[in-house]
Write a protein that holds these residues in place. Structure first.
Motif, mmCIF file in Angstrom:
data_model
loop_
_atom_site.group_PDB
_atom_site.id
_atom_site.type_symbol
_atom_site.label_atom_id
_atom_site.label_comp_id
_atom_site.label_asym_id
_atom_site.label_seq_id
_atom_site.Cartn_x
_atom_site.Cartn_y
_atom_site.Cartn_z
ATOM 1 N N GLU A 1 -1.007 -8.414 0.768
ATOM 2 C CA GLU A 1 -0.939 -9.873 0.800
ATOM 3 C C GLU A 1 -1.940 -10.405 -0.203
ATOM 4 N N SER A 2 -1.624 -11.561 -0.764
ATOM 5 C CA SER A 2 -2.564 -12.167 -1.697
ATOM 6 C C SER A 2 -2.923 -13.557 -1.210
ATOM 7 N N ALA A 3 -4.175 -13.895 -1.416
ATOM 8 C CA ALA A 3 -4.663 -15.231 -1.125
ATOM 9 C C ALA A 3 -5.089 -15.831 -2.451
ATOM 10 N N ARG A 4 -4.550 -16.984 -2.777
ATOM 11 C CA ARG A 4 -4.830 -17.604 -4.064
ATOM 12 C C ARG A 4 -6.125 -18.410 -4.008
ATOM 13 N N GLY A 5 -6.596 -18.734 -5.183
ATOM 14 C CA GLY A 5 -7.764 -19.594 -5.271
ATOM 15 C C GLY A 5 -9.030 -18.853 -5.637
ATOM 16 N N ARG A 6 -10.083 -19.627 -5.759
ATOM 17 C CA ARG A 6 -11.372 -19.094 -6.199
ATOM 18 C C ARG A 6 -11.908 -18.003 -5.278
ATOM 19 N N MET A 7 -11.709 -18.153 -4.009
ATOM 20 C CA MET A 7 -12.192 -17.173 -3.032
ATOM 21 C C MET A 7 -11.061 -16.255 -2.564
ATOM 22 N N GLY A 8 -9.978 -16.225 -3.313
ATOM 23 C CA GLY A 8 -8.816 -15.428 -2.936
ATOM 24 C C GLY A 8 -8.987 -13.966 -3.275
ATOM 25 N N GLY A 9 -7.905 -13.237 -3.082
ATOM 26 C CA GLY A 9 -7.921 -11.816 -3.374
ATOM 27 C C GLY A 9 -6.751 -11.120 -2.710
ATOM 28 N N LEU A 10 -6.888 -9.824 -2.575
ATOM 29 C CA LEU A 10 -5.831 -8.984 -2.024
ATOM 30 C C LEU A 10 -6.315 -8.272 -0.778
ATOM 31 N N ARG A 11 -5.374 -7.974 0.116
ATOM 32 C CA ARG A 11 -5.656 -7.157 1.300
ATOM 33 C C ARG A 11 -4.358 -6.477 1.714
ATOM 34 N N LEU A 12 -4.484 -5.413 2.470
ATOM 35 C CA LEU A 12 -3.304 -4.715 2.970
ATOM 36 C C LEU A 12 -2.530 -5.626 3.913
ATOM 37 N N ALA A 13 -1.219 -5.571 3.850
ATOM 38 C CA ALA A 13 -0.380 -6.382 4.726
ATOM 39 C C ALA A 13 -0.188 -5.722 6.092
ATOM 40 N N ARG A 14 -0.352 -4.405 6.150
ATOM 41 C CA ARG A 14 -0.250 -3.653 7.404
ATOM 42 C C ARG A 14 -1.407 -2.668 7.458
ATOM 43 N N ALA A 15 -1.548 -2.062 8.584
ATOM 44 C CA ALA A 15 -2.592 -1.049 8.736
ATOM 45 C C ALA A 15 -2.313 0.119 7.795
ATOM 46 N N ALA A 16 -3.349 0.662 7.204
ATOM 47 C CA ALA A 16 -3.216 1.777 6.260
ATOM 48 C C ALA A 16 -2.575 2.991 6.935
ATOM 49 N N SER A 17 -2.736 3.108 8.224
ATOM 50 C CA SER A 17 -2.158 4.238 8.966
ATOM 51 C C SER A 17 -0.647 4.106 9.129
ATOM 52 N N GLU A 18 -0.097 2.935 8.830
ATOM 53 C CA GLU A 18 1.340 2.688 8.960
ATOM 54 C C GLU A 18 2.082 2.803 7.632
ATOM 55 N N ILE A 19 1.364 3.076 6.553
ATOM 56 C CA ILE A 19 1.984 3.118 5.226
ATOM 57 C C ILE A 19 1.895 4.536 4.686
ATOM 58 N N SER A 20 3.063 5.154 4.447
ATOM 59 C CA SER A 20 3.042 6.518 3.912
ATOM 60 C C SER A 20 2.996 6.490 2.387
ATOM 61 N N VAL A 21 2.420 7.532 1.844
ATOM 62 C CA VAL A 21 2.354 7.678 0.387
ATOM 63 C C VAL A 21 3.772 7.765 -0.177
ATOM 64 N N GLY A 22 4.650 8.479 0.519
ATOM 65 C CA GLY A 22 6.039 8.606 0.072
ATOM 66 C C GLY A 22 6.744 7.269 -0.017
ATOM 67 N N GLU A 23 6.462 6.397 0.926
ATOM 68 C CA GLU A 23 7.043 5.055 0.930
ATOM 69 C C GLU A 23 6.635 4.286 -0.331
ATOM 70 N N ILE A 24 5.370 4.360 -0.676
ATOM 71 C CA ILE A 24 4.880 3.674 -1.876
ATOM 72 C C ILE A 24 5.521 4.284 -3.122
ATOM 73 N N VAL A 25 5.554 5.598 -3.209
ATOM 74 C CA VAL A 25 6.127 6.270 -4.387
ATOM 75 C C VAL A 25 7.591 5.885 -4.555
ATOM 76 N N ARG A 26 8.370 5.930 -3.471
ATOM 77 C CA ARG A 26 9.791 5.568 -3.562
ATOM 78 C C ARG A 26 9.985 4.127 -4.033
ATOM 79 N N SER A 27 9.148 3.224 -3.543
ATOM 80 C CA SER A 27 9.342 1.818 -3.880
ATOM 81 C C SER A 27 8.850 1.465 -5.282
ATOM 82 N N MET A 28 7.910 2.227 -5.812
ATOM 83 C CA MET A 28 7.347 1.885 -7.118
ATOM 84 C C MET A 28 8.049 2.604 -8.273
ATOM 85 N N GLU A 29 8.628 3.761 -8.013
ATOM 86 C CA GLU A 29 9.292 4.516 -9.076
ATOM 87 C C GLU A 29 10.716 3.992 -9.275
ATOM 88 N N ASP A 30 11.084 3.741 -10.512
ATOM 89 C CA ASP A 30 12.441 3.290 -10.817
ATOM 90 C C ASP A 30 13.459 4.396 -10.599
#
Length: 150
Positions: free
Chosen positions: A55-84
């Motif tokens: 998730e992203s928060a805009r603005g001067r004090m904004g930034g990025l954070r995980l949208a779900r718990a890191a324990s719920e996100i598999s490496v394979g899921e990220i690889v599949r979604s990012m690779e064309d």
């Protein structure tokens, strides 16, 4: 199998954000930490936001954070979604394709590769990276480069 730089950076961003779940992290901060292109990281972060991993928060004090718990996100899921394309070879123009066993063998190898990645979560990577990140956190981040320095 070789992952693209885009996927590599996506995994690095996820591990970084898992390490600092207690606060928002800026793209500039992450880019300085890994000493990678800010512009490239913006594209990676945009893709991760669009796909619901961060998730992203805009603005001067904004930034990025995980949208779900890191324990719920598999490496394979990220690889599949990012690779064309996860095809190791292109058999579409090969004359031997209809009777060749190589296509099936390579498909099995790719399935095994992804299965291993599916078994690992971002939390596990972050846990393994904690020692490295704690060492690096005691060092100063590389200075921000200006356009003239590049």
């Amino acid at each position: 199998m070789r992952l693209t730089l885009h996927t590599d950076l996506a995994l690095r961003v996820m591990v970084y954000l898992a390490q600092y779940q207690d606060r928002l992290c800026s793209i500039s901060e992450i880019s300085r930490f890994y000493d990678v292109s800010h512009n490239h990281l913006v594209k990676v972060a945009h893709g991760l936001v669009r796909k619901g991993y961060i998730e992203s928060a805009r603005g001067r004090m904004g930034g990025l954070r995980l949208a779900r718990a890191a324990s719920e996100i598999s490496v394979g899921e990220i690889v599949r979604s990012m690779e064309d394309c996860l095809d190791l070879v292109d058999c579409t123009t090969c004359r031997l394709a209809p009777g060749c066993g190589l296509r099936g063998l390579i498909g099995q190898a790719m399935a095994a590769f992804l299965h291993v990645l599916d078994e690992c979560t971002i939390a596990q990577l972050q846990g393994e990276a904690t020692g490295i990140l704690s060492i690096l956190s005691t060092q100063q981040l590389p200075p921000t480069q200006t356009l003239q320095q590049r």
